[in-house]
Write an enzyme that holds these catalytic residues in place. Structure first.
Site, PDB file in Angstrom:
ATOM      1  N   LYS A  80      -2.477   2.557  30.756  1.00  0.00           N
ATOM      2  CA  LYS A  80      -2.509   2.684  29.295  1.00  0.00           C
ATOM      3  C   LYS A  80      -1.576   3.796  28.842  1.00  0.00           C
ATOM      4  O   LYS A  80      -1.398   4.801  29.538  1.00  0.00           O
ATOM      5  CB  LYS A  80      -3.950   2.964  28.855  1.00  0.00           C
ATOM      6  CG  LYS A  80      -4.207   2.928  27.348  1.00  0.00           C
ATOM      7  CD  LYS A  80      -5.688   3.125  27.064  1.00  0.00           C
ATOM      8  CE  LYS A  80      -5.995   3.137  25.572  1.00  0.00           C
ATOM      9  NZ  LYS A  80      -7.447   3.301  25.306  1.00  0.00           N
ATOM     10  N   SER A 155      -9.602   0.064  22.210  1.00  0.00           N
ATOM     11  CA  SER A 155      -8.193   0.386  22.067  1.00  0.00           C
ATOM     12  C   SER A 155      -7.365   0.055  23.298  1.00  0.00           C
ATOM     13  O   SER A 155      -6.140   0.086  23.261  1.00  0.00           O
ATOM     14  CB  SER A 155      -8.050   1.884  21.768  1.00  0.00           C
ATOM     15  OG  SER A 155      -8.522   2.665  22.864  1.00  0.00           O
ATOM     16  N   SER A 179     -13.848   1.428  24.316  1.00  0.00           N
ATOM     17  CA  SER A 179     -12.458   0.974  24.364  1.00  0.00           C
ATOM     18  C   SER A 179     -12.002   0.396  25.691  1.00  0.00           C
ATOM     19  O   SER A 179     -10.892  -0.109  25.793  1.00  0.00           O
ATOM     20  CB  SER A 179     -11.513   2.121  23.974  1.00  0.00           C
ATOM     21  OG  SER A 179     -11.619   2.393  22.608  1.00  0.00           O
TER      22      SER A 179
END
Length: 486
Positions: A80, A155, A179
């Protein structure tokens, strides 16, 4: 070229260690897959093909010489865009950090590299991890591989979509209020939020420091267990890191059905009928095998959304104050005045959702409202933690749907922040309490969209979650990608 990209994590690990294929062959297959399909999915913001191939070649040479760094040498892992990798852009999908190259590795990255994992950054995300749909990225909207008109969750939507679309067998995300788990649920894969403090946050760009936790996503449970065992453990550079050793995978054992006490929730109107049906069907099967179902009162946890958003926005207001165009971030200086530099740099550098949360957090921390909002939210957080302690005095595990809905349409909730925040209604309390939880795929709805089950355990009992996930792995096998993306 062999379609090695189709293999799950456990098959990749087996194939590399048996010599069936090399890391280079594997990475070349994945790169071809990414180049062909990611223009539709948009899971990655960018990726440096040459450096990835170089890392794969080095791993191949180590394996040929009989000196691999570990059994994981050559396994690719997505990362990420808020987890720092030395000399790699870590933008948090924001404009203000558009050109920021990290001068150091996050601890989790150091541990992965020491075992020979091949890093594949930068997975798209909601800007600074603020969102539930990956629509708040400053650059692009990631699509759900099961239906590209829908969101992948957030997210960590880029990481989840990359795994679901078979771009990588496993990926790292971060979980502040759901998330990792929510996008895992919406993309039909496994996603773990570990016990707070078991994985170092050093090198994770902070959103809400008392809630953030790095966690893995994978198509199979073995990938989750292995990566968690690598990245967990004490880190002297993280003051919130627990003084514990790395997780030992040998602790994972299937739990006995008979006598297993499972806490369940009452289905509410927020939960879609197909999700409720899948959840209740699983519970009925567990009971038929001898598990004992215990009704739990989740009325206090219904307040977790407002508690979470007061605490998270307050911490984000503090953490993001450093991005001002002077200490960190792109500098915009139209008039030469200090105040204009701050205002313009932050106004142009932060998106609307990030600005909204900074303003909310600043308000709740202000002198006139601190006790009324932030102070009360912290007291309520203590009650939620005690509530979980009470639950686990009665049950071994808690089972709930991960998300009240399956993946919704792109743009469906962007105009209504409150509806977007409600996507986390079943996940935020876990972060507030600091306990571990994992989303496991258990089927699909009438549209073919994945449904996830959230398994929650007492603090430091990830082994219990993993053991239970292995017991219901047949349910996960029901979730298959549509032909369009296979």
């Amino acid at each position: 070229m062999k379609e090695l990209w189709k293999l799950k994590y456990s098959d990749i690990k087996k194939g590399l260690n048996s010599g069936e294929f090399t890391p280079t062959e594997l990475i070349q297959s994945l790169i071809s897959r990414i180049e062909a399909e990611d223009p539709k999915i948009k899971a990655f913001l960018s990726w440096e093909k040459e450096s990835i191939l170089k890392a794969a070649a080095e791993s191949t040479e180590r394996r040929k010489s009989g000196k691999p760094l570990s059994e994981f040498d050559g396994i690719p892992i997505g990362v990420k865009d808020n987890i720092c990798i030395e000399n790699t852009i870590t933008s948090c999908a924001s404009k203000i950090l558009e050109n920021y190259r990290s001068p150091f590795h996050a601890t989790a990255i150091e541990k992965l590299l020491a075992k020979g994992f091949v890093l594949i950054p930068r997975a798209n995300m909601d800007e600074f991890a603020m969102g539930s749909s990956t629509e708040n990225s400053a650059y692009q909207v990631t699509k759900n591989p099961f239906d590209t008109t829908r969101i992948p969750g957030g997210s960590s939507g880029g990481s989840a979509a990359a795994v679901a679309a078979s771009f990588v067998p496993i990926a790292l995300g971060s979980d502040t209020g759901g998330s990792v788990r929510q996008p895992a649920s919406l993309c039909g894969i496994y996603g773990l939020k570990p016990t707070y403090g078991t994985v170092s946050r050093y090198g994770l760009v902070a959103y809400a420091s008392s809630l953030d936790q790095i966690g893995p996503l994978s198509k199979d449970i073995d990938g989750i267990i292995d990566v968690y065992s690598v990245i967990s453990g004490k880190d002297q550079r993280d003051a919130t890191s627990k003084n514990i050793p790395a997780f030992d995978p040998s602790k994972v054992k299937e739990l006995p059905w008979k006598g297993l006490k499972i806490g369940k929730m009452k289905i509410t109107s927020e939960i879609e009928p197909d999700i409720a049906k899948a959840y209740e069907s699983l519970l009925a099967e567990l009971e038929s095998k001898g598990a004992q179902l215990v009704d739990l009162d989740f009325s206090l946890l219904s307040n977790s959304i407002p508690i979470y958003y007061i605490i998270a926005t307050a911490e984000c207001s503090s953490n993001l104050s450093r991005f001002d165009g002077i200490r960190f971030g792109q500098r915009k200086d139209p008039s030469g005045k200090l105040e204009d530099l701050y205002v313009t740099s932050r106004s142009e550098g932060f998106g609307k959702e990030v600005q909204r949360r900074i303003l909310l957090g600043t308000f709740s921390l202000s002198a006139g409202y601190y006790d009324a909002y932030y102070g009360r939210a912290q007291k309520a957080r203590v009650l939620i933690k005690k509530e979980y302690e009470g639950y686990f005095s009665k049950v071994d595990l808690i089972l709930q749907p991960t998300s009240p809905t399956t993946a919704f349409k792109v743009g469906e909730k962007t105009s209504d922040p409150i509806q977007m925040y409600k996507a986390d209604i079943l996940t935020t309390s876990v972060n507030l309490a600091g306990v571990p939880a994992m989303s496991v795929p258990i089927g699909t709805d009438s549209k073919g969209l994945p449904i996830g089950l959230q398994i929650t355990a007492p603090s430091l009992h990830e082994d219990r979650i993993f053991g239970f996930a292995k017991m219901i792995s047949d349910w996960a096998s029901k979730v298959q990608l549509p032909e369009a993306i296979k």
